[in-house]
Design a protein around this motif. Structure first.
Motif, PDB file in Angstrom:
ATOM      1  N   TRP A  81       0.640  -0.980   0.176  1.00 32.60           N
ATOM      2  CA  TRP A  81       0.199   0.098  -0.046  1.00 32.60           C
ATOM      3  C   TRP A  81       0.806   1.368  -0.400  1.00 32.60           C
ATOM      4  N   GLU A  82       2.125   1.035   0.451  1.00 29.35           N
ATOM      5  CA  GLU A  82       2.921   2.497   0.564  1.00 29.35           C
ATOM      6  C   GLU A  82       3.410   2.646  -0.729  1.00 29.35           C
ATOM      7  N   PRO A  94       6.733  11.106   3.997  1.00 27.74           N
ATOM      8  CA  PRO A  94       5.727  11.170   5.314  1.00 27.74           C
ATOM      9  C   PRO A  94       4.878  11.419   5.559  1.00 27.74           C
ATOM     10  N   ASP A  95       4.007  10.805   4.666  1.00 25.15           N
ATOM     11  CA  ASP A  95       3.000  10.638   5.054  1.00 25.15           C
ATOM     12  C   ASP A  95       1.959   9.416   4.225  1.00 25.15           C
ATOM     13  N   ILE A  96       2.503   8.190   4.099  1.00 23.16           N
ATOM     14  CA  ILE A  96       2.008   7.087   3.358  1.00 23.16           C
ATOM     15  C   ILE A  96       1.949   6.548   4.777  1.00 23.16           C
ATOM     16  N   HIS A  97       2.615   6.545   5.628  1.00 20.85           N
ATOM     17  CA  HIS A  97       2.433   5.375   6.422  1.00 20.85           C
ATOM     18  C   HIS A  97       0.974   5.301   7.340  1.00 20.85           C
ATOM     19  N   ASP A 163       8.767   5.318  10.267  1.00 23.93           N
ATOM     20  CA  ASP A 163       8.291   5.678  11.326  1.00 23.93           C
ATOM     21  C   ASP A 163       8.230   7.504  10.500  1.00 23.93           C
ATOM     22  N   HIS A 164       6.517   8.463  10.779  1.00 23.56           N
ATOM     23  CA  HIS A 164       6.597   9.656  10.099  1.00 23.56           C
ATOM     24  C   HIS A 164       7.688  10.540  10.668  1.00 23.56           C
ATOM     25  N   ASP A 165       7.763  10.451  11.879  1.00 21.04           N
ATOM     26  CA  ASP A 165       8.222  11.937  11.938  1.00 21.04           C
ATOM     27  C   ASP A 165       9.630  11.623  11.776  1.00 21.04           C
ATOM     28  N   LEU A 166      10.341  10.605  11.746  1.00 23.22           N
ATOM     29  CA  LEU A 166      11.440  11.026  10.974  1.00 23.22           C
ATOM     30  C   LEU A 166      12.108  10.637  10.162  1.00 23.22           C
TER      31      LEU A 166
END
Length: 228
Positions: A81-82, A94-97, A163-166
């Motif tokens: 999906w990512e 950063p937005d796919i997770h 990880d989004h923040d990372l």
């Protein structure tokens, strides 16, 4: 045995850290998930009772056959999906997770097969992680993190923890996959790691981020795993 989202996150992160091939530490899981070490210990105990991980006192953690099978399916759904979101819907990395987290839970076996076929059977997701095939096979990857690389050594960025923040942080400092970096200095007391790229750009990478960035040697070959 009920599989909750938090248990799934643990199985996925243990897989990412190398728990299919070796033992991973409580500290590694804590840094990757941003969760206190005590909370990790508590959840690992639950996973052990459900025969999803192995763990003995004063030893590290690894996936059992049952845990690995579940992790492989979760990782396969999530990363396909990512790939779709980034490749076909032009989502920023950063937005796919979070979107993939939702989609993986409503993915039937038939949909998963069709998605894999539609994407052309990709072997890696947009942040460099392996995508297991329908038989559960996946390519070998590096489990050596940037934080363990000694000063003066040059390595290649292979993949990032999902990880989004990372990923937001890495986008801000413009550090991408397959970039070669040379470690200049590890600042003491869990300080940042200073690196320079092969194009001459120099910047700091935080202590936590450096534990969530996996590297290979200059030629893309796995490095011997060390701890720091």
């Amino acid at each position: 045995m009920s599989m909750t989202p938090i248990k799934e996150d643990y199985l996925k992160i243990i897989f990412e850290l190398g728990g299919a091939k070796k033992e991973v530490s409580n500290k590694q899981i804590s840094l990757a998930l941003g969760i206190a070490a005590g909370s990790v210990t508590e959840m690992v105990s639950k996973l052990k009772k459900e025969h999803l991980v192995t763990h003995k006192p004063y030893h590290d953690i690894a996936l059992t056959k049952s845990g690995l099978d579940q992790a492989i399916l979760l990782i396969r759904k999530h990363r396909l999906w990512e790939t779709f979101l980034a490749q076909d819907l032009n989502y920023a990395l950063p937005d796919i997770h979070p979107e993939a987290e939702v989609l993986e839970h409503v993915t039937s076996p038939n949909l998963l097969t069709r998605l894999d076929e539609f994407l052309g059977h990709p072997t890696h997701c947009p942040h460099g992680g392996v995508i297991p095939d329908q038989d559960g096979h996946f390519q070998e990857e590096s489990y050596t993190v940037l934080a363990t690389i000694p000063d003066g050594q040059t390595v290649t960025i292979e993949r990032f923890i999902d990880d989004h923040d990372l990923l937001t942080y890495l986008a801000d400092i413009k550090l991408s996959l397959e970039t070669q970096v040379t470690v200049i200095k590890h600042e003491p007391f869990d300080g940042p790691i200073r690196v320079t790229t092969n194009s001459g750009q120099e910047f700091n990478i935080s202590f936590k981020a450096a534990h969530n960035i996996f590297v290979t040697d200059e030629n893309g070959a796995p490095l011997e795993h060390t701890t720091r």
